[in-house]
Design a protein around this motif. Structure first.
Motif, PDB file in Angstrom:
ATOM      1  N   PRO A  62      -5.154  -2.620   4.880  1.00  0.00           N
ATOM      2  CA  PRO A  62      -4.431  -1.530   5.544  1.00  0.00           C
ATOM      3  C   PRO A  62      -5.199  -0.205   5.503  1.00  0.00           C
ATOM      4  N   LEU A  63      -6.182  -0.108   4.611  1.00  0.00           N
ATOM      5  CA  LEU A  63      -6.891   1.163   4.500  1.00  0.00           C
ATOM      6  C   LEU A  63      -8.165   1.204   5.340  1.00  0.00           C
ATOM      7  N   CYS A  64      -9.005   0.178   5.220  1.00  0.00           N
ATOM      8  CA  CYS A  64     -10.284   0.274   5.942  1.00  0.00           C
ATOM      9  C   CYS A  64     -10.362  -0.686   7.117  1.00  0.00           C
ATOM     10  N   PHE A  85      -1.257  -9.684  -6.105  1.00  0.00           N
ATOM     11  CA  PHE A  85      -1.884  -8.719  -5.203  1.00  0.00           C
ATOM     12  C   PHE A  85      -3.315  -9.134  -4.918  1.00  0.00           C
ATOM     13  N   CYS A 142      -7.158  -7.348  -3.618  1.00  0.00           N
ATOM     14  CA  CYS A 142      -7.857  -6.089  -3.345  1.00  0.00           C
ATOM     15  C   CYS A 142      -8.928  -6.298  -2.276  1.00  0.00           C
ATOM     16  N   ILE A 168     -14.103  -4.419   0.260  1.00  0.00           N
ATOM     17  CA  ILE A 168     -14.895  -3.281   0.749  1.00  0.00           C
ATOM     18  C   ILE A 168     -14.425  -1.979   0.099  1.00  0.00           C
ATOM     19  N   CYS A 169     -13.143  -1.641   0.253  1.00  0.00           N
ATOM     20  CA  CYS A 169     -12.703  -0.327  -0.224  1.00  0.00           C
ATOM     21  C   CYS A 169     -11.876  -0.413  -1.514  1.00  0.00           C
ATOM     22  N   GLY A 170     -11.428  -1.602  -1.890  1.00  0.00           N
ATOM     23  CA  GLY A 170     -10.684  -1.751  -3.142  1.00  0.00           C
ATOM     24  C   GLY A 170      -9.185  -1.551  -3.005  1.00  0.00           C
ATOM     25  N   TYR A 171      -8.696  -1.269  -1.802  1.00  0.00           N
ATOM     26  CA  TYR A 171      -7.258  -1.043  -1.633  1.00  0.00           C
ATOM     27  C   TYR A 171      -6.479  -2.311  -2.014  1.00  0.00           C
ATOM     28  N   GLN A 172      -5.421  -2.098  -2.783  1.00  0.00           N
ATOM     29  CA  GLN A 172      -4.648  -3.241  -3.265  1.00  0.00           C
ATOM     30  C   GLN A 172      -3.470  -3.497  -2.345  1.00  0.00           C
ATOM     31  N   THR A 173      -3.416  -4.674  -1.804  1.00  0.00           N
ATOM     32  CA  THR A 173      -2.282  -5.010  -0.948  1.00  0.00           C
ATOM     33  C   THR A 173      -1.643  -6.304  -1.439  1.00  0.00           C
ATOM     34  N   VAL A 174      -0.430  -6.509  -1.002  1.00  0.00           N
ATOM     35  CA  VAL A 174       0.328  -7.640  -1.545  1.00  0.00           C
ATOM     36  C   VAL A 174      -0.177  -8.970  -0.961  1.00  0.00           C
TER      37      VAL A 174
END
Lengths: 657, 74
Positions: free
Chosen positions: B9-11, B34, B36, B39-45
């Motif tokens: 959702p972030l990158c 979860f 991650c 690339i950017c490390g954003y944690q999503t479910v």
């Protein structure tokens, strides 16, 4: 069908590409299960190598992402060194088909190196969704190397890539950079060919262009291999060239490349924009606009206030806590427990004031469950629409205006997902200073999505102005501490490079599934913690510890923060998790024990607390226990100080009266 | 609905849950529910972790098959 005759070749194929274009996905498709990850000699940059699945004897090398040459980061330098020094048979560039101009500018630079090249136009499905149509034959003919459409994540185009790699030849491309630059290139080439015996494997023209563009690797190589006088002469000629043109040499070279690519792509690529896409493109631009961006954020916040605060924390909590638990379940359960358990201690433990049922489970299911469900729905919509990277870009501008590090913004946006995990991602930051700074800011003022939901739900019970004041105070503390820390810990600042994926209408099925999964995770994680917290409160109450704590903390809680003495137990719960503490305040608010000012002060104070025990453990693991202790010792007094200050300001201006 | 492939959702990076490098190097990787972004490390479910979410996905897929005229969810 792959040409069997050509399969037994030896050497390496380097996968090169900009970050986030699906390079690793193509690497996985092209190689087998066994890969070797090692640091490139003399660096901490990882390079992954593996054998080709279909091309016998071929090693595939996944190089670090490179935006353009000359390289600016250590990762990019490693890729450049690898291309200069390793026996690369072919280069496979992976590019994002949507961002074809950027992809092709790098492709020209790679093509000039003179090693056989194939370009994978990856993420074709996304490009097609955006309405792009490509004439690949025309692109390949004009560029002088094969351009293959791929969607690596689904394995599309991989067979064509293998075939193209087998047939790849050195690209036949020679851009005319203008008379003056061409003359300097020629002089450079002549000089190095005449004077240096061992030339690198890459094209001398390419070395000349890189050196004229200010490339460090080319400069160092030249210093080591060329006679001092000749080197000085070349530098003098380069300075003369620079003085004779009105822009930097690199800018002039890039402009020529851009014009060349523009001409090709104007003929070979077109986009059929659908009505909705045009609308989303406009909205997308506005979301990062310095004025409109903040207005849109305010609108989103306002919508969340209504949905999470008024509907979730008002209507739904009213139903779950007051009606379902308060009127139906709890009275019945208390009666059952009292009738079957004769020991009053056990009855109190289960259904007393601090009972694991009446406090722990009722808080978790009656209070937090409806709030986090509505918040996760709203957050899921934000995620699925592609708004989060725009929020990162928007806040980056504000952070940089205050002299803060751009890269630090990303972990803080990640903190909205989970602060504990975001602490882990500070590893990607380059210096110790950046890591420490972001770790501190994360622990101090970035609430995770679940905590944000509970806090917002509580504040919505007062008014929208409470939400605005809370947001402003938290942002102010974040920026002020960040600004101070950035000046106390001086060092290089780095830029934030974030690619914005398309803004789109959220897909409700995705949002629904994600929300369900998140709520299930949240309940699994917090219910045991709420039960432990309730049990802890029960025993503290029983042993008289709570009374002692309430009286000991009176000067701070009542005197400084202006809260009722009972608030100390909610703060105690807040040490376990911010949202647990917030739930305690919620109950106090619903019992009429708190005024609007007190609710706001309590929420600001508890938000500035350390997020949860897990995050403290993570800080300790990542930065050492001394740092973890330091962070905790800094945060708690600061949280109390800010809370008290806010209390005085609000009372002074007469807010909420 | 393919939940094995996640779009960050972030990158915007798309990656497969299986073999996710970010999970392999995470100290909390024991079934945390979860995932991650590498690339950017954003944690999503990770929706496949939740039984209720999986059942919902199956139900949505069946609905899509039953009403093919509606646009299928990705």
């Amino acid at each position: 069908m792959i040409n069997q005759k050509m399969m037994n070749i030896n050497g390496s194929i380097a996968l090169v590409g900009q970050p986030n274009v699906g390079k690793s996905a193509i690497f996985q498709r092209l190689t087998g299960q066994r890969v070797i990850v090692s640091n490139y000699p003399g660096t901490t940059v990882e390079v992954t190598r593996g054998s080709s699945r279909t091309l016998t004897g071929i090693e595939m090398v996944d190089t670090p992402g490179v935006i353009a040459f000359p390289p600016l980061t250590e990762d990019e330098q490693v890729t450049e060194k690898l291309l200069w020094n390793e026996p690369i048979k072919s280069i496979l560039q992976v590019g994002d088909a949507k961002n074809f101009i950027r992809t092709l500018i790098l492709a020209i630079q790679i093509a000039e190196i003179g090693i056989p090249l194939v370009l994978a136009f990856n993420m074709m499905d996304e490009a097609e969704t955006l309405g792009y149509h490509f004439d690949f034959k025309s692109l390949s003919d004009h560029l002088g190397f094969s351009v293959i459409p791929t969607t690596a994540i689904y394995g599309m185009g991989i067979k064509d890539l293998n075939n193209a790699l087998l047939e790849s030849n050195p690209p036949n491309i020679r851009l005319d950079y203008g008379e003056e630059i061409e003359k300097a290139v020629e002089t450079f080439e002549r000089s190095i060919i005449n004077s240096i015996d061992r030339l690198p494997r890459i094209n001398t023209r390419s070395i000349a262009i890189l050196w004229l563009s200010g490339d460090t690797l080319a400069e160092n190589w030249l210093k080591e291999n060329l006679d001092q006088d000749e080197h000085k002469l070349l530098i003098q000629q380069r300075d003369e060239l620079q003085n004779s043109i009105h822009e930097s040499i690199l800018a002039s070279i890039q402009r020529t490349r851009y014009s060349f690519i523009k001409e090709i792509t104007d003929n070979a690529i077109n986009q059929v924009k659908k009505g909705k896409q045009g609308f989303f493109t406009k909205i997308s631009r506005l979301t990062t606009h310095p004025v409109w961006g903040w207005l849109i954020l305010a609108f989103i916040l306002y919508s969340m206030y209504w949905f999470v605060g008024v509907f979730g924390a008002g209507t739904l909590v009213g139903f779950f806590e007051n009606y379902l638990f308060g009127e139906l379940i709890n009275p019945w359960f208390i009666k059952v427990v009292e009738s079957i358990i004769p020991i009053s201690f056990l009855v109190d433990f289960l259904v007393g004031d601090y009972g694991v049922w009446t406090m722990g489970l009722t808080y978790a299911f009656g209070l937090v469950f409806p709030i986090v469900t509505t918040f996760f729905l709203a957050f899921g919509i934000m995620e699925d629409s592609g708004y989060l990277p725009r929020l990162a870009a928007l806040s980056n501008r504000a952070f940089q205006d205050l002299g803060l590090n751009g890269k630090a913004v990303l972990p803080m946006v990640l903190g909205l997902g989970c602060v504990t995990m975001a602490t882990l991602t500070t590893r990607v930051l380059e210096s110790k200073r950046e890591k420490l700074l972001v770790t501190l800011l994360l622990a101090l003022a970035v609430p995770c999505s679940a905590q944000l939901g509970v806090v917002m739900g509580m504040l919505a019970g007062i008014s929208f102005s409470a939400v605005i004041i809370w947001t402003s105070v938290i942002l102010l503390v974040l920026l002020l501490v960040g600004w101070l820390a950035a000046h106390v810990l001086p060092g290089e600042r780095s830029l934030l490079l974030v690619e914005l994926p398309p803004l789109r209408l959220p897909i409700l099925a995705n949002v629904l599934v994600k929300t369900i999964a998140r709520v299930e995770w949240y309940l699994k994680e917090v219910v045991p913690l709420f039960l432990i917290g309730a049990a802890m409160m029960f025993f503290l109450d029983l042993s008289g510890g709570l009374t002692w704590l309430t009286s000991a903390s009176k000067p701070l809680v009542t005197g400084w923060l202006g809260l009722p003495p009972e608030a100390s137990s909610a703060f105690l719960m807040g040490f376990l998790r911010r949202d647990f503490g917030a739930s305690g305040f919620y109950v106090m608010q619903s019992e009429g024990l708190l005024t609007p000012v007190q609710v706001l002060v309590a929420m600001v104070t508890v938000t500035l607390f350390v997020p949860c025990i897990a995050s403290v453990l993570m800080i300790s693991k990542e930065r050492g226990w001394q740092t973890a202790v330091g962070v905790v010792l800094f945060i708690f007094p600061l949280a109390i100080f800010v809370g008290g200050l806010l209390n005085r300001i609000l009372l002074f201006i007469g807010w909420g009266a | 609905m393919n939940q094995d492939i996640i779009t960050c959702p972030l990158c915007g990076h798309r990656f497969e849950i299986t073999g996710n490098k970010a999970c392999q190097s995470c100290p909390l990787n024991h079934d945390c529910g979860f995932v991650c972004c590498p690339i950017c490390g954003y944690q999503t479910v990770n929706a496949t972790y939740s039984k209720i979410a999986v059942l919902t996905m199956q139900w949505l897929d069946q609905e899509n098959k039953r009403h093919p005229e509606k646009k299928p969810s990705p």
